[in-house]
Design a protein around this motif. Sequence first.
Motif, PDB file in Angstrom:
ATOM      1  N   ASP A   3       0.846  -1.191   0.000  1.00 13.77           N
ATOM      2  CA  ASP A   3       0.000   0.000   0.000  1.00 13.77           C
ATOM      3  C   ASP A   3       0.882   1.241   0.000  1.00 13.77           C
ATOM      4  N   TYR A   4       0.767   2.025  -1.047  1.00 18.12           N
ATOM      5  CA  TYR A   4       1.528   3.258  -1.165  1.00 18.12           C
ATOM      6  C   TYR A   4       0.633   4.437  -0.810  1.00 18.12           C
ATOM      7  N   THR A   5       1.248   5.515  -0.398  1.00 18.30           N
ATOM      8  CA  THR A   5       0.514   6.731  -0.054  1.00 18.30           C
ATOM      9  C   THR A   5       0.997   7.875  -0.939  1.00 18.30           C
ATOM     10  N   LEU A   6       0.293   8.985  -0.848  1.00 17.79           N
ATOM     11  CA  LEU A   6       0.727  10.170  -1.584  1.00 17.79           C
ATOM     12  C   LEU A   6       2.074  10.669  -1.075  1.00 17.79           C
ATOM     13  N   HIS A   9       4.669   8.804  -2.931  1.00 13.56           N
ATOM     14  CA  HIS A   9       4.772   9.365  -4.281  1.00 13.56           C
ATOM     15  C   HIS A   9       5.584  10.657  -4.264  1.00 13.56           C
ATOM     16  N   ALA A  10       5.263  11.536  -3.322  1.00 10.63           N
ATOM     17  CA  ALA A  10       5.979  12.814  -3.233  1.00 10.63           C
ATOM     18  C   ALA A  10       7.463  12.588  -2.944  1.00 10.63           C
ATOM     19  N   GLN A  11       7.767  11.645  -2.073  1.00  9.32           N
ATOM     20  CA  GLN A  11       9.172  11.349  -1.742  1.00  9.32           C
ATOM     21  C   GLN A  11       9.910  10.805  -2.965  1.00  9.32           C
ATOM     22  N   ASP A  12       9.249   9.928  -3.731  1.00  6.66           N
ATOM     23  CA  ASP A  12       9.889   9.370  -4.925  1.00  6.66           C
ATOM     24  C   ASP A  12      10.117  10.435  -5.989  1.00  6.66           C
ATOM     25  N   VAL A  13       9.178  11.358  -6.129  1.00  5.49           N
ATOM     26  CA  VAL A  13       9.357  12.467  -7.074  1.00  5.49           C
ATOM     27  C   VAL A  13      10.546  13.320  -6.650  1.00  5.49           C
ATOM     28  N   GLN A  14      10.632  13.587  -5.362  1.00  6.78           N
ATOM     29  CA  GLN A  14      11.737  14.397  -4.840  1.00  6.78           C
ATOM     30  C   GLN A  14      13.076  13.675  -5.006  1.00  6.78           C
ATOM     31  N   ASP A  15      13.106  12.373  -4.743  1.00  8.38           N
ATOM     32  CA  ASP A  15      14.337  11.597  -4.907  1.00  8.38           C
ATOM     33  C   ASP A  15      14.817  11.619  -6.355  1.00  8.38           C
ATOM     34  N   VAL A  48       4.943   3.040  -8.031  1.00  6.87           N
ATOM     35  CA  VAL A  48       4.096   3.706  -7.041  1.00  6.87           C
ATOM     36  C   VAL A  48       2.921   4.393  -7.727  1.00  6.87           C
ATOM     37  N   GLU A  49       3.169   5.087  -8.837  1.00  8.97           N
ATOM     38  CA  GLU A  49       2.090   5.759  -9.560  1.00  8.97           C
ATOM     39  C   GLU A  49       1.069   4.750 -10.069  1.00  8.97           C
ATOM     40  N   ARG A  50       1.538   3.621 -10.604  1.00 11.28           N
ATOM     41  CA  ARG A  50       0.632   2.600 -11.106  1.00 11.28           C
ATOM     42  C   ARG A  50      -0.247   2.061  -9.982  1.00 11.28           C
ATOM     43  N   ALA A  51       0.353   1.799  -8.824  1.00 11.86           N
ATOM     44  CA  ALA A  51      -0.408   1.293  -7.683  1.00 11.86           C
ATOM     45  C   ALA A  51      -1.423   2.321  -7.199  1.00 11.86           C
ATOM     46  N   LEU A  52      -1.033   3.587  -7.137  1.00 13.71           N
ATOM     47  CA  LEU A  52      -1.944   4.626  -6.678  1.00 13.71           C
ATOM     48  C   LEU A  52      -3.083   4.853  -7.678  1.00 13.71           C
ATOM     49  N   LYS A  53      -2.797   4.730  -8.950  1.00 16.06           N
ATOM     50  CA  LYS A  53      -3.848   4.876  -9.958  1.00 16.06           C
ATOM     51  C   LYS A  53      -4.793   3.677  -9.936  1.00 16.06           C
ATOM     52  N   ASP A  54      -4.251   2.488  -9.692  1.00 16.78           N
ATOM     53  CA  ASP A  54      -5.092   1.298  -9.625  1.00 16.78           C
ATOM     54  C   ASP A  54      -6.050   1.350  -8.443  1.00 16.78           C
ATOM     55  N   THR A  55      -5.628   1.966  -7.354  1.00 15.05           N
ATOM     56  CA  THR A  55      -6.497   2.062  -6.181  1.00 15.05           C
ATOM     57  C   THR A  55      -7.373   3.311  -6.210  1.00 15.05           C
TER      58      THR A  55
END
Length: 84
Positions: A3-6, A9-15, A48-55
């Motif tokens: 389970d991923y959270t926003l 996602h924000a942390q991965d974008v920043q990384d 992460v984006e794919r998982a968040l879009k799927d949910t």
Amino acid sequence: MTDYTLNDHAQDVQDLASLREKWENYSGNNPSKFRADIETAKATLARVERALKDTGVLSRTTQEELDAALDKAYPNAHTRQIVQ
């Protein structure tokens, strides 16, 4: 499935942005420096984006909605196969 959270996602974008900045500011003689790390970060972000879009946490693009509807309607169709 994890389970991923926003926040993830924000942390991965920043990384990814941080790695790209390091690569742009690198003045050494190795053109491949940071490339493996950048590719890994891009793959992680995509997962992460794919998982968040799927949910449903992130909204899908129109094309992604169309692709999902076709995949659901024709689960056994191959790529570029014409279905009726």
